[in-house]
Write an enzyme that holds these catalytic residues in place. Structure first.
Site, PDB file in Angstrom:
ATOM      1  N   LYS A  59      15.226  13.894 135.498  1.00 14.71           N
ATOM      2  CA  LYS A  59      13.969  14.197 134.809  1.00 14.71           C
ATOM      3  C   LYS A  59      13.028  14.953 135.744  1.00 14.71           C
ATOM      4  CE  LYS A  59      14.224  10.129 131.876  1.00 14.71           C
ATOM      5  NZ  LYS A  59      14.001   8.694 131.807  1.00 14.71           N
ATOM      6  N   GLN A 103      10.695   3.366 132.709  1.00 20.13           N
ATOM      7  CA  GLN A 103      12.164   3.463 132.703  1.00 20.13           C
ATOM      8  C   GLN A 103      12.789   2.093 132.436  1.00 20.13           C
ATOM      9  OE1 GLN A 103      13.984   6.385 133.087  1.00 20.13           O
ATOM     10  NE2 GLN A 103      15.801   5.141 132.707  1.00 20.13           N
ATOM     11  N   ASP A 126       7.519   8.827 125.600  1.00 18.79           N
ATOM     12  CA  ASP A 126       8.850   8.280 125.322  1.00 18.79           C
ATOM     13  C   ASP A 126       8.909   7.740 123.888  1.00 18.79           C
ATOM     14  OD1 ASP A 126      11.284   8.112 126.529  1.00 18.79           O
ATOM     15  OD2 ASP A 126      10.994   6.117 127.377  1.00 18.79           O
TER      16      ASP A 126
END
Ligand code: NAD
Length: 290
Positions: A59, A103, A126
């Protein structure tokens, strides 16, 4: 009757990425001029999960290529939920941060039902917050979840439409299966939704013109699950017996039956990362407009 086998088209992310990257770079540099800083993405990572570390590094690498300032705030596995939550709150309150991602996986002691509420909806790139999910289900403006949206963007790119077609989703997780089914419905597909308790999976999946698989079981889907001519989107990421990265679909078995399929790696994985960066740019762009 003898049927000619289908030549299976490979729906790779690379051509999409090559087209999209210069557009994203242009948007990022325009935003940098308008805001007086680069668009900013912050990733929270807790512990040393090897696969997560690799995703996060990927990322950051692509973000740098686009012109997004992406950095990871790394906590040890022993960090308390309160400690991490305080860090997320700081990022929520920081006007120069456009997107925040937590995450997964997190330590088992963290309550997912609470973590989902930590990132402010306006920075939820997200698309995990219940408000973001609700907006998507209702068809209201908001961030779209990166993996399901990536599946649809890849189909758009290769010229497929699910409108009026039968789409089958295998897997019902909150991050892939459920939102994907919802987005397909919004695009006028007739959606069949399978999961671990579906009896005779192949009898359902064989009806699908578009088959989406997000389970995490290498080789789950083979020729017997695929309608001749179907398009197969493999979201799964796993390892085969030799340690090679593979999806949920046995691509050798379905070649000749499916008309097109995504590769693993090189299919939905890169689309997911691009989606995250697109959402970050969208968040930064809202600051320019407001
Ligand atoms: P999950 O473990 O949360 O959900 C798996 C789902 O599969 C469950 O809903 C379960 O009901 C279903 N399932 C399990 N066994 C089944 C069976 N035998 N038949 C039918 N359904 C079955 O997983 P997830 O987070 O949705 O991820 C799924 C896969 O997708 C994993 O391999 C993950 O690594 C991968 N993934 C990839 C990306 C990407 O960017 N490519 C993003 C997210 C997840």
């Amino acid at each position: 009757m003898f049927l000619t086998p289908f030549m299976m088209k490979r729906l790779a992310a690379k051509p999409y990425r090559e087209k999209r990257l210069p557009e994203l770079q242009k948007t990022a540099s325009e935003l940098t001029r308008a805001l007086g800083r680069k668009p900013v993405l912050r990733v929270i990572m807790v512990g040393d999960h090897a696969a997560s570390a690799l995703y996060v590094a990927n990322k950051e690498k692509l973000a740098a290529e686009v012109g997004i300032d992406a950095a990871t705030i790394h906590f040890p596995a022993t960090a308390s939920a309160t400690e991490v939550r305080t860090a997320v709150k700081k990022l929520n309150d920081d006007g120069t941060v456009d997107g925040i991602l937590i995450q997964r996986p997190l330590p088992a002691t963290y309550l997912e039902s609470e973590v989902l509420l930590w990132v402010a909806p306006e920075k939820d790139v997200d698309a995990f917050h219940p408000e973001t999910v609700g907006r998507m289900v209702l068809g209201l403006e908001g961030f779209l979840p990166c993996t399901p949206a990536g599946c649809l963007k890849l189909l758009d790119f290769y010229g497929y439409s699910v409108k009026g077609k039968i789409a089958c989703v295998v897997g019902r997780s909150s991050i892939v299966g459920k939102p994907l089914a919802s987005l397909l419905l919004a695009r006028d597909a007739t959606v069949l939704h399978c999961h671990s308790r579906t009896p005779d999976l192949a009898a359902i999946t064989r009806q699908a013109d578009f088959l989406f698989v997000a389970v995490g079981k290498p080789g789950l889907i083979g020729k017997s699950h695929v309608k001749p001519g179907a398009v197969v989107i493999d979201v799964g990421i796993g390892k085969d017996a030799a340690g090679k990265t593979v999806g949920d679909v046995d691509s050798e078995s379905i070649a000749g039956t499916a008309s097109a399929a995504t590769p693993v790696p090189g299919g939905i994985g890169p689309m997911t990362i691009l989606g995250l960066l697109e959402n970050t740019l969208e968040s930064a762009a809202k600051k320019v407009k407001s």
